[in-house]
Scaffold this motif. Structure first.
Motif, PDB file in Angstrom:
ATOM      1  N   SER A 753      17.600  96.627  -9.726  1.00 59.29           N
ATOM      2  CA  SER A 753      18.812  95.818  -9.578  1.00 59.29           C
ATOM      3  C   SER A 753      18.775  94.512 -10.332  1.00 59.29           C
ATOM      4  O   SER A 753      17.396  93.729  -9.974  1.00 59.29           O
ATOM      5  CB  SER A 753      19.105  95.515  -7.937  1.00 59.29           C
ATOM      6  OG  SER A 753      19.338  96.999  -7.480  1.00 59.29           O
ATOM      7  N   GLY A 755      19.947  90.509 -11.508  1.00 62.07           N
ATOM      8  CA  GLY A 755      20.801  89.438 -11.277  1.00 62.07           C
ATOM      9  C   GLY A 755      20.771  88.679 -12.438  1.00 62.07           C
ATOM     10  O   GLY A 755      19.678  88.542 -13.044  1.00 62.07           O
ATOM     11  N   ALA A 775      22.473  87.005  -7.047  1.00 65.03           N
ATOM     12  CA  ALA A 775      22.949  88.096  -7.841  1.00 65.03           C
ATOM     13  C   ALA A 775      22.226  89.369  -7.361  1.00 65.03           C
ATOM     14  O   ALA A 775      22.785  90.713  -7.540  1.00 65.03           O
ATOM     15  CB  ALA A 775      23.107  87.687  -9.379  1.00 65.03           C
ATOM     16  N   ALA A 779      23.706  92.966  -6.262  1.00 64.55           N
ATOM     17  CA  ALA A 779      23.599  94.172  -6.780  1.00 64.55           C
ATOM     18  C   ALA A 779      22.914  95.346  -5.698  1.00 64.55           C
ATOM     19  O   ALA A 779      23.321  96.286  -5.784  1.00 64.55           O
ATOM     20  CB  ALA A 779      22.577  94.166  -8.010  1.00 64.55           C
ATOM     21  N   ARG A 786      22.406  98.511 -10.799  1.00 66.23           N
ATOM     22  CA  ARG A 786      23.368  97.883 -11.301  1.00 66.23           C
ATOM     23  C   ARG A 786      23.139  96.460 -12.053  1.00 66.23           C
ATOM     24  O   ARG A 786      21.848  95.885 -11.553  1.00 66.23           O
ATOM     25  CB  ARG A 786      24.493  97.775 -10.585  1.00 66.23           C
ATOM     26  CG  ARG A 786      24.494  96.849  -9.146  1.00 66.23           C
ATOM     27  CD  ARG A 786      25.732  97.003  -8.456  1.00 66.23           C
ATOM     28  NE  ARG A 786      25.984  98.395  -8.035  1.00 66.23           N
ATOM     29  CZ  ARG A 786      26.941  99.112  -8.053  1.00 66.23           C
ATOM     30  NH1 ARG A 786      28.047  98.627  -8.676  1.00 66.23           N
ATOM     31  NH2 ARG A 786      26.729 100.518  -7.679  1.00 66.23           N
ATOM     32  N   GLU A 788      24.466  92.445 -11.939  1.00 66.28           N
ATOM     33  CA  GLU A 788      25.373  91.430 -11.263  1.00 66.28           C
ATOM     34  C   GLU A 788      25.286  90.059 -11.988  1.00 66.28           C
ATOM     35  O   GLU A 788      23.914  89.764 -12.115  1.00 66.28           O
ATOM     36  CB  GLU A 788      25.352  91.519  -9.946  1.00 66.28           C
ATOM     37  CG  GLU A 788      25.786  92.846  -9.109  1.00 66.28           C
ATOM     38  CD  GLU A 788      27.205  93.000  -9.241  1.00 66.28           C
ATOM     39  OE1 GLU A 788      27.776  94.143  -9.155  1.00 66.28           O
ATOM     40  OE2 GLU A 788      27.872  92.100  -9.569  1.00 66.28           O
ATOM     41  N   CYS A 790      25.689  86.063 -11.154  1.00 68.19           N
ATOM     42  CA  CYS A 790      26.345  85.099 -10.087  1.00 68.19           C
ATOM     43  C   CYS A 790      27.031  83.884 -10.724  1.00 68.19           C
ATOM     44  O   CYS A 790      26.350  83.241 -11.646  1.00 68.19           O
ATOM     45  CB  CYS A 790      24.976  84.807  -9.435  1.00 68.19           C
ATOM     46  SG  CYS A 790      25.296  83.658  -8.011  1.00 68.19           S
TER      47      CYS A 790
END
Length: 801
Positions: A753, A755, A775, A779, A786, A788, A790
């Protein structure tokens, strides 16, 4: 006297006429009986030892757990005293004090008491301080956080420090939940630490979910109503099990139950199997105002490691008895056969004795003719039986004083014999007595004369060269030793006087690390070594004769980038008559590039020019260690990428640069999904391999200007200087895709994951890290695997309280 009358018994008590088979049978029966007695005594001792080992393990385990309980009380007590003594505590002050306390605790929090009439003003004040809306909340009927209903008093969570990356449930009213309300009321009424009933922690691994809430009231003045509470969320497995042996190596099976819990719920229970033995123990643990029952039993591992050795004792005893019986049988039978052979040889030796007496007189006359050499012969015991005229003259002893009375050892210096015997014992691998030291030669110096010190009759000493050899009879059997001595006292003194100067100089140069030299610089710019030790050859790989003829060969070895600096420093030392000291590189034909340190003290020569006395040494290893230590301090040992320390230093430097010059900076943080599951299913070795493979893939795709670091565990970060949010998000997407393209054996596809956060003007380091961490949390909450970005910087929901 007949021979039968003087024969000794075998081993001092077995008659020679006894049957060998009878002796072996008696020993076998006696040994077996003794074995049975020893095994019976060992069985009872074994049971006592097992109980003692179990009690020692129980006491050690109880002490360790109780110390951890007391440690948690002390940590929360220190946080309580911090609030009492500090007055108004800010969030930054709370985080700075509470974060180092997070050892074996899931979280620490501060919750003030807010009454109905204070609620509105309190929420407005906190919203203004945080910059985001804040309200006192509680769980609604569907399990979501919502605005708390109106009541007389609230205890909302205001500050929280947790081990989780998910953040903290700020604003949650602890009085809204019965379990938490109960422990708060007990802490308020008693004014001391209170512990909750067993509770299930949220957002942690199921195995670590069982825990308790430890609460301490905070009052400005003793015996007054508290104005708030400090709390610690404790996972019982994390507190108790961390640091204990693994389940497949643990000798104890452990269970902890809260004695005040009506349901008798188990707070902690070992996963290893209980053994068959009936060993068990119970102890009383205290945490706050609760008493816990600690039950301990012996595990299967304990039973296996403490199995009885009775069978082994019986087997070994019978086996040793049988071996001893066989040995005695062979000894008795061989002894009886050997005595018969001795009787036959004795008759032959008596005949040869008569012949030797005749030859002895003739040999004596020959030996006495050698008056400048001492010739001494001994028998096998070392007693002197030949002492010629040269020996009498050399030692001042008469033959009648020596023959049959003195040994060869008595003529030598005792200390010298003991030292030689020790060296021979080490070289030959067996003990050599001092009496044989002058007769035994080491393997590398056979039949060579050796120097010894003899003692004359008047007590004076003389140095001699001695050649010792073995005397053999016609059949090749040893009958004694022959030693020939030559006085070398005067010769040795003359040799030592001639070699004294050379030895002194060699010792001085040999004990100096590196090389020592005398170097001159004459007015015509002529450089010359007038002396160079053996170490100079190793330093520059130039023969000493070449050095003394042409000092310019040394400057040819010096690295081109350092040569002019070294020449200039030598000229400056000659001009100022100052101490010369330089570190420079040399390029050697065999060892390549090396670092050299040189120091010398100059003096002015009467005819002009300068003479230096100095030394040079190889410091390449020191330079290499300095470089290795610098690399180790900023590198993660497992993955080979930069570590957290280097990441923090670079991040501080980049933020300082941006505050001065502006620009762009982005941060990508990633956390491997389900990494604990990989360790649990495949082992920590596979987990380490996954970390290394992930670093390899990401390291191949980040840009040369990016800084790729491991923050700890399965958490990583990529610092991207001069990169805006769009570019960082594109790079994070590429890194995310690189993990999903190819599986990792044997775990398959490993995802992470991501961020992404970009630096904002006047933002500090903590703000940028918090937004990137948030972030990653988004995720994770969105299903993991994924990327993400922020933008708001708002922290999301936590795990512990």
């Amino acid at each position: 006297m007949p021979m039968q009358a003087v024969r000794p018994k075998i081993l001092g008590f077995i008659s020679e006429q006894a049957s060998a088979w009878l002796v072996a049978l008696v020993v076998l029966l006696a040994g077996s009986a003794l074995t049975v007695i020893v095994a019976w005594a060992a069985a009872d001792l074994y049971q006592q030892q097992v109980r003692q080992r179990f009690q020692l393990l129980v006491n050690e385990r109880y002490t360790r757990i109780q110390e951890r309980f007391e440690d948690q009380e002390q940590r929360l007590g220190s946080l309580q005293r911090f609030f009492v003594n500090s007055g108004d505590v800010s969030r930054a002050e709370f985080d700075g004090f509470a974060q180092p306390l997070l050892l074996n605790a899931r979280a620490y929090a501060w919750a003030p008491r807010i009454f109905r009439e204070q609620r509105s003003l309190f929420e407005q004040d906190i919203s203004r301080q945080r910059g985001v809306p804040f309200s006192i909340r509680e769980l609604n009927t569907v399990g979501e956080l919502a605005r708390a209903a109106e009541r007389d008093e609230y205890v909302p969570v205001l500050f929280s420090q947790t081990q989780s990356l998910l953040g903290s449930p700020l604003g949650f009213d602890l009085l809204a939940q019965p379990l938490r309300r109960s422990v708060l009321e007990r802490a308020q009424h008693s004014g001391k630490l209170a512990v909750s009933q067993p509770m299930q922690l949220v957002g942690v691994e199921p195995a670590y979910a069982a825990g308790v809430l430890l609460v301490a009231p905070v009052s400005k003045v003793a015996d007054t109503e508290p104005y708030g509470f400090v709390m610690a969320v404790i996972s019982m497995r994390q507190l108790v099990a961390d640091g204990l042996p693994r389940s497949n190596r643990d000798n104890l099976v452990m269970q902890i139950v809260d004695t005040s819990d009506t349901q008798q719920r188990v707070l902690y229970e070992s996963s290893n199997a209980v053994g068959d033995s009936d060993l068990r123990a119970a102890r009383r643990l205290v945490l706050g105002d609760h008493v816990y029952a600690l039950s301990l039993r012996a595990s299967e591992i304990f039973d296996k490691s403490n199995h009885s050795s009775m069978r082994a004792i019986l087997a070994m005893g019978v086996l040793l008895s049988a071996l001893l019986s066989a040995l005695l049988y062979v000894l008795v039978s061989q002894r009886q056969r050997a005595l018969k052979l001795v009787e036959q040889r004795t008759v032959q030796l008596r005949a040869r004795e008569q012949e030797l007496r005749g030859a002895h007189g003739q040999l004596r006359s020959v030996l006495n003719a050698a008056t400048q050499v001492a010739i001494i012969a001994t028998d096998l015991r070392g007693v002197i039986n030949t002492f010629n005229a040269g020996a009498e003259q050399m030692l001042g002893l008469k033959a009648e004083e020596v023959l049959g009375h003195l040994t060869l050892e008595s003529l030598h210096v005792g200390v010298e014999l003991e030292a030689r015997a020790g060296l021979l014992s080490l070289a030959l691998g067996k003990r050599i007595p001092p009496s044989q030291a002058m007769l035994v030669e080491s393997p590398d110096s056979q039949h060579e004369a050796r120097e010894w010190t003899l003692v004359r009759k008047d007590g004076s000493q003389l140095t001699v060269n001695m050649l010792a050899t073995v005397l053999l009879d016609d059949y090749g059997l040893w009958v004694g030793y022959l030693a020939i001595y030559l006085d070398v006292t005067q010769q040795k003194r003359a040799y030592e006087a001639l070699a004294a100067r050379d030895r002194l100089l060699k010792k001085l140069s040999a004990h100096v690390p590196g090389g020592i030299f005398q170097f001159t610089h004459e007015p015509q710019d002529n450089w010359r070594f007038i002396y160079a030790s053996e170490g100079m050859r190793d330093i520059y790989e130039i023969e000493l004769s070449v050095l003394q003829q042409d000092a310019g060969r040394v400057f040819e070895r010096i690295h081109p980038l350092d040569a002019e600096r070294v020449r200039a420093s030598i000229r400056l030392s000659a001009l100022q008559l100052s101490h010369w000291r330089e570190e420079y590189r040399v390029q050697l034909p065999q060892r390549g590039l090396r670092w050299i340190r040189g120091e010398a003290t100059p003096e002015e020569l009467p005819g002009g020019g300068t003479l230096w006395h100095g030394y040079v040494s190889d410091i390449s290893d020191l330079k290499r260690v300095e470089e290795e230590l610098r690399a180790l301090s900023i590198t993660d040992s497992l993955t080979g990428i930069y570590n957290r320390r280097y990441f923090q230093d670079r991040l501080k430097g980049e933020v300082l640069r941006l505050n001065r010059n502006c620009g762009a900076l982005s941060l990508i943080m990633l956390d491997i999904d389900h990494f604990k599951r990989i360790n649990d299913q495949h082992g920590h070795g596979v987990g380490d391999a996954v970390l290394q493979e992930l670093c390899k893939r990401i390291g191949q795709r980040v840009r040369r200007t990016d800084v790729f670091c491991r923050l700890g565990g399965e958490e990583f970060a990529v610092l991207c200087p001069n990169t805006d949010g769009t570019q960082a998000y594109s790079l994070a997407t590429q890194l995310w895709q690189s993990l999903r393209d190819t599986s990792m054996e044997p775990v398959g596809i490993v995802t992470a994951s991501f961020g992404v956060a970009s630096w904002r003007i006047d933002e500090d380091i903590d703000g940028l890290l918090l937004r990137a961490d948030s972030a990653v949390y988004v995720a994770k909450q969105a299903g993991r695997d994924r990327v993400e970005a922020c933008g708001s910087g708002q922290a999301l929901m936590p795990d512990g309280l």
